[in-house]
Design a protein around this motif. Structure first.
Motif, short mmCIF file in Angstrom:
data_model
loop_
_atom_site.label_atom_id
_atom_site.label_comp_id
_atom_site.label_asym_id
_atom_site.label_seq_id
_atom_site.Cartn_x
_atom_site.Cartn_y
_atom_site.Cartn_z
N LYS A 180 0.83 -1.20 0.00
CA LYS A 180 0.00 0.00 0.00
C LYS A 180 0.87 1.25 0.00
O LYS A 180 0.56 2.26 -0.69
CB LYS A 180 -0.92 0.00 1.22
N LEU A 181 1.95 1.21 0.79
CA LEU A 181 2.83 2.37 0.83
C LEU A 181 3.49 2.60 -0.52
O LEU A 181 3.65 3.75 -0.96
CB LEU A 181 3.89 2.18 1.92
N GLU A 182 3.85 1.54 -1.19
CA GLU A 182 4.44 1.67 -2.52
C GLU A 182 3.43 2.25 -3.50
O GLU A 182 3.76 3.12 -4.34
CB GLU A 182 4.90 0.29 -3.00
N ALA A 183 2.18 1.80 -3.40
CA ALA A 183 1.14 2.35 -4.28
C ALA A 183 0.90 3.83 -4.00
O ALA A 183 0.72 4.64 -4.93
CB ALA A 183 -0.15 1.55 -4.09
N ILE A 184 0.89 4.21 -2.71
CA ILE A 184 0.72 5.62 -2.34
C ILE A 184 1.88 6.45 -2.89
O ILE A 184 1.69 7.57 -3.41
CB ILE A 184 0.61 5.75 -0.81
N ALA A 185 3.10 5.93 -2.77
CA ALA A 185 4.26 6.66 -3.26
C ALA A 185 4.21 6.80 -4.78
O ALA A 185 4.60 7.85 -5.34
CB ALA A 185 5.54 5.94 -2.83
N GLN A 186 3.75 5.80 -5.49
CA GLN A 186 3.64 5.88 -6.95
C GLN A 186 2.63 6.95 -7.37
O GLN A 186 2.84 7.69 -8.34
CB GLN A 186 3.21 4.51 -7.51
N ILE A 187 1.52 7.05 -6.62
CA ILE A 187 0.53 8.09 -6.93
C ILE A 187 1.13 9.47 -6.70
O ILE A 187 0.92 10.41 -7.48
CB ILE A 187 -0.73 7.88 -6.08
N ALA A 188 1.90 9.58 -5.62
CA ALA A 188 2.49 10.89 -5.29
C ALA A 188 3.51 11.32 -6.33
O ALA A 188 3.79 12.52 -6.50
CB ALA A 188 3.12 10.85 -3.90
#
Length: 465
Positions: free
Chosen positions: A48-56
């Motif tokens: 989830k953190l990786e997905a959040i970072a990709q969106i950012a």
């Protein structure tokens, strides 16, 4: 306190072993399961953190767009919450909106994943810096996963474990009792056989075919003990019969002589003659009783030699002096050869050699020679008393040292001789750690006394003489 039975002990050990194995397996399964769930939770948080970072990192996205995208990503997970804090600690984004940054006062960190309990719930969280386009400094992202369902799972698992442990303990106790009872059945058979032993059943033996290997040694030893008891009982029975036979004859003679003398008045010469005859029978009885008492002492280890330095050639020469007149009367020559030094009891050795010389004089034909040969070897000394005469049959050689045994039961061997001489000689040799044996062939008989060197210098504390 009465000791518990072997069946109970084996059953208890079986229960303890099964319980210990179950507990170890349960603890290992519990720890592996907890580690597995912890790894899965950490993996889910990192994804989830990786997905959040990709969106950012997407170009051209502003804060509002990021929040919408993050809400879409995180809103579908009811057990997952996220809190993004600015550098000054103010809230940048939260999902659900009422979420706040966790307090780490009671938290424990495992490989970067924080874990704590609060209000009956259990949480795992991952903290990481997050860069966004509209912020000059990175945000602090908190992803918190509610793992209370895991806690409930492990609580249920623990209840199941205790239930299974109790059921397994009861079942293993029953199985252990059955296994121990069945496994100890040969022991019960040994006990039953031992309880049924009597003088008439000493020849009974426990079969070895169905017995397990662990008990074969025990049953073999028990069967051997029965064999020894049977042999000892037979010897005791024969000994008792021989004693009765040997004592009956002189007592019967004494009673007969006394009844005849008392039947009527007689001259003093007749009384004197019969008293002399009675004295001979009394001396015979006394000799038998003395021999029996000596053998009883020997059987109980009460015959203890007092070793002194003995020159065997001098011992033989001295005894020849005692028997030379009897030998001359019978026309028999005495001859000795060899020499040796031993450490032994002088009185006992005199008695042994005297018995052998007396037997040799009794059976040697007139005009023949009795030879005593002393041979000194490195580890032993042998004294050989050899005489010509009747050959002892092979079936009697192993029994001539038994008490009261005679090769010819019908033959009387003279007054004062009750068949105990060779038994006493064997006992005296055994007391010295030596041995006596007999060889009879080609019209010659030889008795061999063997003294071992390692036993020569033993120094017992007391003597039976």
């Amino acid at each position: 306190m009465r000791p518990s039975s072997l069946t109970f002990r084996l059953s208890l050990l079986f229960v303890v072993a099964v319980s210990a194995v179950l507990i170890i397996v349960a603890i290992a399964f519990n720890e592996l399961s907890r580690h597995h769930f912890r790894t899965l939770d950490a993996q889910a948080l990192e994804e989830k953190l990786e997905a959040i970072a990709q969106i950012a990192k997407e170009p051209g996205a502003n804060s509002d767009q990021l929040k919408i995208r993050w809400h879409t990503l995180l809103g579908a997970h009811s057990d997952l919450s996220a809190v993004f804090l600015k550098a000054d600690g103010s809230l940048f984004f939260a999902e659900p909106p009422q979420s706040s940054a966790p307090s780490l006062a009671q938290a424990i960190e495992h490989d970067g994943v924080w874990e704590w309990k609060s209000d009956g719930h259990m949480f795992r969280a991952l903290r990481a810096p997050l860069s966004v386009p509209d912020s000059s400094s990175p945000l602090t992202a908190w992803l918190v996963l509610d793992v209370t369902t895991h806690m409930h799972f492990f609580a249920m698992l623990e209840r199941w474990f205790w239930g299974v442990l109790i059921a397994s303990t009861v079942l293993s106790a029953a199985l252990g009792w059955l296994v121990a009872k069945n496994g100890l059945r040969p022991v019960a058979q040994v006990t039953q056989t031992a309880a049924s032993m009597s003088a008439g059943s000493l020849k009974q033996r426990i079969p070895l075919e169905p017995v397990p290997d662990e008990l074969r040694e025990l049953i073999t030893a028990f069967n051997s003990m029965l064999g020894r008891l049977d042999d000892s009982f037979m010897r005791l029975s024969n000994f008792s019969a021989d004693i009765a036979h040997e004592l009956r004859t002189p007592i019967s003679n004494l009673r007969t002589h006394t009844e005849v003398i008392l039947a009527k008045k007689r001259d003093s010469d007749v009384y004197e003659e019969n008293l002399t005859s009675n004295l001979e029978e009394l001396n015979r009885l006394s000799g038998i009783i003395d021999g029996m008492l000596f053998l009883a002492k020997s059987d109980n280890g009460l015959v203890v030699p007092e070793p002194v330095e003995l020159h065997l050639e001098k011992v033989i020469s001295k005894l020849f002096g005692y028997y030379e007149f009897l030998a001359e009367d019978k026309g028999i020559q005495l001859r000795a050869s060899g020499s040796a030094l031993i450490f032994a009891d002088s009185v006992m050795i005199d008695r042994v050699v005297s018995n052998l010389l007396s037997n040799a004089l009794r059976y040697t034909p007139p005009g023949e020679t009795i030879e005593v040969i002393i041979q000194d070897y490195d580890e032993r000394v042998e004294v050989r008393v050899e005489n010509p005469g009747p050959v002892i049959a092979p079936e009697h050689l192993n029994r001539i040292f038994d008490r009261f045994y005679r090769a010819d039961p019908a033959r009387r061997e003279g007054a004062g001789n009750a068949g105990l001489g060779l038994s006493i000689a064997r006992s005296l040799m055994q007391a010295h750690g030596g041995a006596i044996s007999c060889i009879s062939e080609e019209d010659r008989t030889a008795f061999i006394l063997t003294f071992l060197r390692h036993a020569d210098r033993s120094q017992p504390e007391a003597s039976a003489f």
